[in-house]
Design a protein around this motif. Structure first.
Motif, PDB file in Angstrom:
ATOM      1  N   PHE A   1      -2.354   1.854   0.493  1.00  0.00           N
ATOM      2  CA  PHE A   1      -1.797   2.292  -0.790  1.00  0.00           C
ATOM      3  C   PHE A   1      -0.379   1.758  -0.988  1.00  0.00           C
ATOM      4  N   LYS A   2       0.470   1.883   0.039  1.00  0.00           N
ATOM      5  CA  LYS A   2       1.848   1.399  -0.098  1.00  0.00           C
ATOM      6  C   LYS A   2       1.878  -0.103  -0.342  1.00  0.00           C
ATOM      7  N   GLU A   3       0.937  -0.826   0.261  1.00  0.00           N
ATOM      8  CA  GLU A   3       0.868  -2.265   0.054  1.00  0.00           C
ATOM      9  C   GLU A   3       0.533  -2.602  -1.395  1.00  0.00           C
ATOM     10  N   THR A   4      -0.433  -1.874  -1.950  1.00  0.00           N
ATOM     11  CA  THR A   4      -0.842  -2.166  -3.330  1.00  0.00           C
ATOM     12  C   THR A   4       0.246  -1.802  -4.335  1.00  0.00           C
ATOM     13  N   GLN A   5       1.140  -0.878  -3.952  1.00  0.00           N
ATOM     14  CA  GLN A   5       2.233  -0.524  -4.853  1.00  0.00           C
ATOM     15  C   GLN A   5       3.234  -1.661  -5.003  1.00  0.00           C
ATOM     16  N   GLN A   6       3.206  -2.603  -4.073  1.00  0.00           N
ATOM     17  CA  GLN A   6       4.127  -3.743  -4.112  1.00  0.00           C
ATOM     18  C   GLN A   6       3.533  -4.933  -4.868  1.00  0.00           C
TER      19      GLN A   6
ATOM     20  N   ILE B   1      -7.380   4.566  -7.411  1.00  0.00           N
ATOM     21  CA  ILE B   1      -7.460   3.371  -8.256  1.00  0.00           C
ATOM     22  C   ILE B   1      -6.757   2.187  -7.596  1.00  0.00           C
ATOM     23  N   SER B   2      -5.564   2.435  -7.051  1.00  0.00           N
ATOM     24  CA  SER B   2      -4.772   1.351  -6.465  1.00  0.00           C
ATOM     25  C   SER B   2      -5.444   0.743  -5.238  1.00  0.00           C
ATOM     26  N   LYS B   3      -6.173   1.543  -4.493  1.00  0.00           N
ATOM     27  CA  LYS B   3      -6.855   1.030  -3.306  1.00  0.00           C
ATOM     28  C   LYS B   3      -8.199   0.394  -3.645  1.00  0.00           C
ATOM     29  N   LEU B   4      -8.915   0.975  -4.599  1.00  0.00           N
ATOM     30  CA  LEU B   4     -10.278   0.515  -4.868  1.00  0.00           C
ATOM     31  C   LEU B   4     -10.324  -0.768  -5.702  1.00  0.00           C
ATOM     32  N   ILE B   5      -9.525  -0.834  -6.754  1.00  0.00           N
ATOM     33  CA  ILE B   5      -9.609  -1.981  -7.672  1.00  0.00           C
ATOM     34  C   ILE B   5      -9.375  -3.312  -6.956  1.00  0.00           C
TER      35      ILE B   5
ATOM     36  N   ARG C   1       0.113 -14.147   2.968  1.00  0.00           N
ATOM     37  CA  ARG C   1       1.428 -13.826   3.522  1.00  0.00           C
ATOM     38  C   ARG C   1       1.386 -12.642   4.487  1.00  0.00           C
ATOM     39  N   GLY C   2       0.172 -12.148   4.758  1.00  0.00           N
ATOM     40  CA  GLY C   2       0.031 -11.039   5.695  1.00  0.00           C
ATOM     41  C   GLY C   2       0.552  -9.716   5.169  1.00  0.00           C
ATOM     42  N   LEU C   3       0.535  -9.552   3.843  1.00  0.00           N
ATOM     43  CA  LEU C   3       1.077  -8.339   3.226  1.00  0.00           C
ATOM     44  C   LEU C   3       0.002  -7.321   2.878  1.00  0.00           C
TER      45      LEU C   3
ATOM     46  N   ILE D   1      -3.851 -11.176  -5.189  1.00  0.00           N
ATOM     47  CA  ILE D   1      -4.454 -10.627  -3.977  1.00  0.00           C
ATOM     48  C   ILE D   1      -4.485 -11.693  -2.882  1.00  0.00           C
ATOM     49  N   ALA D   2      -4.925 -12.894  -3.238  1.00  0.00           N
ATOM     50  CA  ALA D   2      -5.004 -13.989  -2.264  1.00  0.00           C
ATOM     51  C   ALA D   2      -3.622 -14.320  -1.712  1.00  0.00           C
TER      52      ALA D   2
END
Length: 301
Positions: free
Chosen positions: A143-148, A253-257, A134-136, A128-129
């Motif tokens: 959601f799309k960000e967490t999929q990566q 789940i992908s957004k909250l965790i 890296r500004g990602l 996560i850090a």
């Protein structure tokens, strides 16, 4: 009781009558959700009426995302004979009944196994850090960000493998002529099914450590092994019995965790469980005595 009524359907009418009586005036379980849905539908009808009056008077209502109940009511207003109020109520009730317990159990399982394996919690926070530096990752995380995020997705996948929210199979009946499954012949009318808890611990597919929480098993380069594991990974069911709400659950789940792991520290409570939770099978495998202490990881503004 709902579990046994589902398996032994001949008891359903009796069980439903008994539980409706025991629930009293306020209702319990599904009846409680139905009553809550009725209240929210009435509130939304009043709001829509007020909004229409405001628009007619030239006043504009400021509002965020449109809730499901509003979408259902809009469909009802378009064709009240085809999409009756009962459909509105059924849709709202199904939204709450179908996805709340299962997603809640899955979220609990992810946090629990991260706390039982501090190495995995550190690895997830490091990812996560890194994405933030890296500004990602935007705020809140998209959601799309967490999929990566490969480690996040491996953690989610592994927690749902080791603790799928449901533990009884969706049964099927073998058709005329019978069927051969995994080398064994089953005659017509045989009831068959597969238990995700058993399938997810198949050592031939997931390895000798199939009973262990190990997110790294999903980060290997062996495409054939990954494909085999993905075929056997069925926390949302498979085929015609796939959960229709799996995409909403995955989004939540992908957004909250990553958000709560990034913002809070968690500590397992010792109360009554020796730092290990106890689960009980109600068809949903619910944790009991799962308590955590939560503290903020960031100074308050």
């Amino acid at each position: 009781m709902a579990l046994w009524s589902g398996i032994y359907d001949r008891f359903h009418r009796f069980a439903f009558a008994v539980f409706s009586l025991l629930a009293g005036g306020k209702g319990a379980g599904r009846e409680y959700v139905v009553n809550l849905s009725k209240t929210r539908v009435a509130e939304e009808q009043a709001r829509r009426k007020a909004a229409a009056a405001a628009a007619q008077a030239g006043r504009e209502e400021l509002r965020g995302a449109e809730p499901f109940v509003s979408k259902f009511l809009a469909k009802h207003e378009q064709d009240p004979e085809k999409f009756i109020m009962q459909h509105v109520l059924a849709g709202c009730t199904a939204n709450m009944v179908a996805g709340s317990d299962t997603t809640g159990i899955s979220l609990s399982a992810i946090i629990y196994y991260l706390l039982k394996h501090p190495r995995c919690m550190r690895a997830l926070r490091s990812e996560i850090a890194s994405f933030q530096e890296r500004g990602l990752l935007s705020t809140p995380f998209g959601f799309k960000e967490t999929q990566q995020m490969p480690y996040l997705q491996a953690v989610i996948k592994e927690a749902l493998r080791i603790h799928p929210a449901t533990c009884l199979p969706m049964e099927r009946v073998v058709p005329e002529g019978g069927a051969t499954i995994s080398g064994r012949f089953f005659p017509a009318n045989t009831i068959v099914g597969i238990n995700s808890w058993v399938a997810h611990r198949n050592t031939q597919i997931f390895g000798a450590d199939a009973d262990e929480f190990n997110p790294e098993r999903w980060l290997i380069s062996d495409k054939d092994k990954l494909a085999a594991m993905n075929r056997q990974w069925i926390p949302f069911g498979m085929g015609s019995r796939t959960c229709i709400g799996r995409h909403i659950s995955t989004l939540e789940i992908s957004k909250l965790i990553p958000r709560i792991v990034n913002d809070f520290d968690f500590e397992l409570s010792d109360a009554g469980s020796g730092n290990s939770w106890v689960t009980q099978d109600y068809w949903f495998v619910k944790p009991r005595g799962f308590k955590v202490k939560v503290t903020s990881r960031k100074p308050e503004c």
